[in-house]
Design an enzyme around this catalytic site. Structure first.
Site, PDB file in Angstrom:
ATOM      1  CB  CYS A   1      12.849   9.402   8.534  1.00 15.63           C
ATOM      2  SG  CYS A   1      13.737   8.164   7.563  1.00 15.63           S
TER       3      CYS A   1
ATOM      4  CD  GLU B   1       9.801  13.563  11.189  1.00 13.06           C
ATOM      5  OE1 GLU B   1      10.734  12.974  10.639  1.00 13.06           O
ATOM      6  OE2 GLU B   1       8.729  13.003  11.500  1.00 13.06           O
TER       7      GLU B   1
ATOM      8  CE  LYS C   1      -1.739   3.068   2.018  1.00 12.36           C
ATOM      9  NZ  LYS C   1      -1.689   4.557   1.695  1.00 12.36           N
TER      10      LYS C   1
ATOM     11  CD  GLU D   1      12.651   4.905   9.024  1.00 10.55           C
ATOM     12  OE1 GLU D   1      12.547   6.052   9.512  1.00 10.55           O
ATOM     13  OE2 GLU D   1      12.727   4.678   7.809  1.00 10.55           O
TER      14      GLU D   1
END
Length: 498
Positions: A292, A390, A183, A258
């Site tokens: 990331c 973030e 997906k 992750e």
């Protein structure tokens, strides 16, 4: 600026289930935008529960009855090498489509396509060379480990480097004999559809690879909750990871996640400052800052702080922002207007939390598209939102420190723990600091250079579990212990007393 549109774009992006491109059962679609014009360039099939059910059923049939899990490792390895060959041969086309769909600079997208090929080549080699443990009790017992593929793996991937990150999950899942349902992120579905033709040409049997496009809260949610999907590998935001964790819990699924990061880059006064400057600028502004592992908090020892900040700001102001398809471009367009607005909100927040020394808005001459000027805030307090949260864009916070102890406290002062970068020529300090920092991965005097054999993953809010090398093999297989007795089995003789 003329707007580049690749030739040969599909008329619609469809699912790929059991060897066929198909529309959604209910006919639902969603718009896909290109990030330079923010105009819809294609409709994609929007997967729902019914589409996930069909894909999982196909994958389960291929696992239960098909040849793929029963092939010798060398046979699967040959197919994976063929996949790598095909990706390498088409790297320019892959990069062209990825750049159009994501806004990543073309030179960086090309590197990601080549990384995708290398991921398949690496796991093709690893499964042939793989060895498992045997344990002997001389004259009494031999115990060995028998690895078995688990079943249908649900792979949910992000939009920042979609094709490469899809390969990072597809390669080990397929190498170990599982079947998959992928997906991809709804912002960037274009390159994922290319896997179908690549796998078909390489000889992957029908049903082994299945692709369902759609929204995370619909297609992704149905995949996570499907009882016939024992494994979920997810890369994305920490909050989404928490939701997946909760939804997978009733089924006790295997999870590899992750998640987000707010990684520190710590620069000591004794470091090679030219190299540190190169790496810390690249580390947050490459891939448009949408990575990331970005070193988005730069912590600098006070003795070199002012000079470093001035040089950093000058470099940021000089970064080439522009058309993602131009090889000279260093920062392209952010992926989607929703994400652009999020990043710009953080830029505005930062203006009240730090000293703006570069950027701070839209670059001159780029009136449309999701363009953000590389933005640098200095003197940022550790309780600032731009220090803690973030941003996932071309925005960096720089903070001074005086002592090693203060640097470590600052480095560890977020909920995240994915990566850390340490710049010092003091060997003792480098290793002491590296082992004390709360991060799943640490680079000493280096930017983010990956060795595919090493574990990839984070601590705290940055992840659960590890992939990479044998850790990926561990995740995608059941390790069955088989025990063999070599002499008489001396079992206690219950039931013989009378």
């Amino acid at each position: 600026m003329t707007h580049y549109i690749p030739e040969g774009l599909p008329d619609r992006i469809r699912h790929f289930i059991d060897g066929e491109f198909v529309d959604s059962v209910g006919g639902e679609t969603f718009d896909v935008l290109d990030p330079v014009s923010n105009e819809t360039y294609v409709q994609a099939a929007a997967g729902r529960q019914a589409d996930i059910d069909l894909a999982v059923a196909a994958a389960k049939r291929a696992f239960d009855d098909g040849p793929w899990p029963r092939m010798l490792p060398r046979q699967r390895s040959r197919v994976l090498h063929k996949i790598a060959d095909l990706v390498e041969a088409r790297d320019a086309r892959l990069a062209e489509l990825e750049t159009f769909d994501t806004g990543l600079p073309i030179t960086q997208a090309l590197g990601q396509a080549q990384r995708a090929a290398e991921n398949f080549r690496f796991f093709a080699d690893l499964i042939v060379a793989q060895r498992d443990d045997a344990y002997k009790v001389p004259g009494r017992q031999v115990n060995y480990v028998n690895r078995k593929p688990i079943g249908v793996a649900g792979l949910i991937t992000p939009w920042n480097t979609p094709f490469m990150l899809e390969s990072w999950k597809l390669a080990p899942a397929l190498a170990t004999g599982n079947t998959v349902v992928l997906k991809p992120a709804e912002f960037t579905p274009l390159s994922a559809s290319l896997w179908a033709e690549i796998f078909r040409e390489a000889g992957v049997p029908d049903g082994v690879f299945n692709l369902v496009n759609g929204l995370g809260e619909e297609a992704g949610d149905a995949l996570v909750k499907h009882p016939d999907v024992p494994l979920i590998s997810f890369t994305g935001e920490s909050r989404t990871g928490q939701i997946i964790f909760g939804n997978a819990a009733p089924f006790l699924k295997g999870l590899s996640m992750e998640l987000g990061g707010k990684s520190p880059a710590v620069v000591f006064a004794d470091a090679d400052l030219d190299s540190a400057l190169d790496a810390t600028v690249f580390g947050v502004f490459s891939l448009n800052g949408e990575r990331c592992t970005a070193g988005s908090r730069v912590l600098v020892e006070r003795g070199v702080y002012d000079d470093f900040v001035a040089r950093y700001a000058a470099r940021a102001k000089n970064i080439v922002v522009g058309d993602p398809h131009d090889p000279a471009t260093e920062v392209g367009a952010l992926v989607h207007p929703e994400h652009y607005e999020k990043v710009m909100r953080y830029v505005e927040i930062g203006k009240s939390e730090g000293r703006l020394v570069a950027g701070g808005g839209r670059p001159e001459g780029l009136g449309t598209g999701n363009y953000v000027a590389p933005t640098v805030f200095a003197d940022v307090s550790p309780d600032a939102r731009i220090f803690q949260e973030e941003i996932f864009g071309p925005v960096v916070a720089i903070t001074p420190f005086d002592t090693d102890e203060e640097a470590l406290a600052l480095a560890n002062n977020t909920r995240y723990g994915l990566a850390a970068y340490i710049w010092t020529n003091d060997l003792k300090r480098a290793h002491t600091f590296a082992q004390s920092v709360e991060a799943g991965m640490v680079w000493l005097n280096s930017n983010n250079v990956r060795d595919l054999r090493t574990p990839f993953g984070g601590v705290k809010a940055s992840g659960l579990g590890h992939e990479g090398g044998y850790r990926s093999i561990d995740f995608y297989t059941d390790q069955q212990a088989v025990h063999i007795t070599l002499n008489e089995a001396h079992s206690p003789r219950f039931g013989t007393a009378r």
